[in-house]
Write an enzyme that holds these catalytic residues in place. Sequence first.
Site, short mmCIF file in Angstrom:
data_model
loop_
_atom_site.label_atom_id
_atom_site.label_comp_id
_atom_site.label_asym_id
_atom_site.label_seq_id
_atom_site.Cartn_x
_atom_site.Cartn_y
_atom_site.Cartn_z
N LYS A 16 -3.96 2.95 -19.75
CA LYS A 16 -4.49 4.19 -19.76
C LYS A 16 -3.68 5.34 -20.09
O LYS A 16 -4.03 6.34 -20.67
CB LYS A 16 -5.29 4.48 -18.25
N LYS A 32 -10.97 -7.28 -24.13
CA LYS A 32 -12.18 -6.95 -23.21
C LYS A 32 -13.17 -6.21 -23.49
O LYS A 32 -12.88 -5.18 -24.12
CB LYS A 32 -11.52 -6.85 -21.66
N LYS A 35 -16.06 -0.17 -21.33
CA LYS A 35 -17.02 1.04 -21.54
C LYS A 35 -16.18 2.22 -22.51
O LYS A 35 -17.09 3.26 -22.85
CB LYS A 35 -17.60 1.37 -20.16
P1 AMP Z 1 -14.87 -0.33 -14.31
O1 AMP Z 1 -15.67 -0.18 -15.62
O2 AMP Z 1 -13.43 -0.34 -14.68
O3 AMP Z 1 -15.31 0.69 -13.25
O4 AMP Z 1 -15.07 -1.81 -13.78
C1 AMP Z 1 -16.20 -2.28 -12.82
C2 AMP Z 1 -16.44 -3.64 -12.68
O5 AMP Z 1 -16.73 -4.22 -13.62
C3 AMP Z 1 -15.05 -4.13 -12.03
O6 AMP Z 1 -15.08 -4.98 -11.18
C4 AMP Z 1 -14.62 -4.80 -13.44
O7 AMP Z 1 -13.66 -5.75 -13.10
C5 AMP Z 1 -15.88 -5.21 -13.97
N1 AMP Z 1 -15.75 -5.26 -15.32
C6 AMP Z 1 -15.55 -4.46 -16.36
N2 AMP Z 1 -15.41 -4.68 -17.85
C7 AMP Z 1 -15.64 -6.12 -17.59
C8 AMP Z 1 -15.69 -7.05 -18.57
N3 AMP Z 1 -15.51 -6.99 -19.96
N4 AMP Z 1 -15.95 -8.28 -18.25
C9 AMP Z 1 -16.14 -8.66 -16.87
N5 AMP Z 1 -16.21 -7.82 -15.79
C10 AMP Z 1 -15.81 -6.68 -16.28
#
Ligand code: AMP
Length: 332
Positions: free
Chosen positions: A114, A196, A199
């Site tokens: 980041k 991965k 978003k």
């Molecule tokens: P975040 O978008 O970083 O707030 O992630 C929220 C949750 O979604 C966390 O538990 C992440 O580990 C999970 N997560 C985010 N992107 C992925 C992905 N591509 N595959 C699986 N889990 C994800």
Amino acid sequence: MKTIVSGIQPSGRLTLGNYLGAIKNFVNIQENMEYDAFFVFIADLHAITVPKEPLLLRQSVRKLAALYLACGLNPEKVTLFIQSEVHEHAELGYLLQTISYIGELERMTQYKDKKIKQVDGVSSALLTYPVLMAGDILLYNASYVPVGQDQKQHLELTKILADRFNYRFGETFITPEPLITKIGAKIMSLQDPTKKMSKSDPLEKASIYLDDNEAAIRKKIASAITDSDGKIKFDPINKPGISNLLSIMSCCANKPIEELEKAYDGKGYGVFKQAVADSIVSLLVPIQEKYEAILNNKELLDKILDDGAIKASYFAKKNLNKVKKRMGLLRK
Ligand code: AMP
Ligand code: TRP
């Protein structure tokens, strides 16, 4: 006391990765695991570690709350709340900073990723983000934390901080364990299946967003990067694109990967991709319908979030007082 805690940042549109890696797991736990308390929150304090437009942030928080409910979280079984409405999170985050080392924070992969994307300088909160996250978990003395694969390193740091605190100030925290699903813990980008699905990916067609309509979903899956050998086999090293689509379909349709390999053996990528898209559409369309209805029911949403904050505060306050006393703070 067995407590489970997790949160998601309200930043941008949530992806199918967020759903399959995290939210689906929350709902599964809610239905199938035994626990005494389950806290799921909206990590708005984490979201502002990078610049956020206040109006958009406020909207994203409500949208994530509605989405949690639309995906099946039941406020009678899970305490849903907004992180910043329970001020003990920020306070424990600060206290834990006193036992965290800059070196160990600078080594965090997510920080390094980041950091290079920040154009107006790197906030000190971006560096201390994992300490705030440790605070979120330790504040409730959680035993389990359901997350996707990318949060594993932050969980390891949380365990280190819990042990360090216990060693210095006496047994206070339970050492929490991550709960990571076998399939779905790391959904990959549709355009670069070695990365991965995220978003924050600027390439729209790399991700399926939870609010994508049917046509968008079908188009994105049809243009997902695969390979040229034509075999539908799970082999993440040599066939990352097809393996990713198999994982997605396996999670969306609740079918084992081996069953899908057999069912689509020799059928060709076109037919397979259509089936993958079908499985996503059947999963997301009902969620989207519920989501709209909940988002428009402002009173209900506010009531759930208000109740959640009151309940979470009760536990948070009790635990925070204990921590402060251990550290030599508080007169009484
Ligand atoms: P975040 O978008 O970083 O707030 O992630 C929220 C949750 O979604 C966390 O538990 C992440 O580990 C999970 N997560 C985010 N992107 C992925 C992905 N591509 N595959 C699986 N889990 C994800
Ligand atoms: N850092 C997590 C993410 O980006 C969100 C999060 C914040 C979290 N605090 C947490 C997850 C506590 C689990 C437990 O996905």
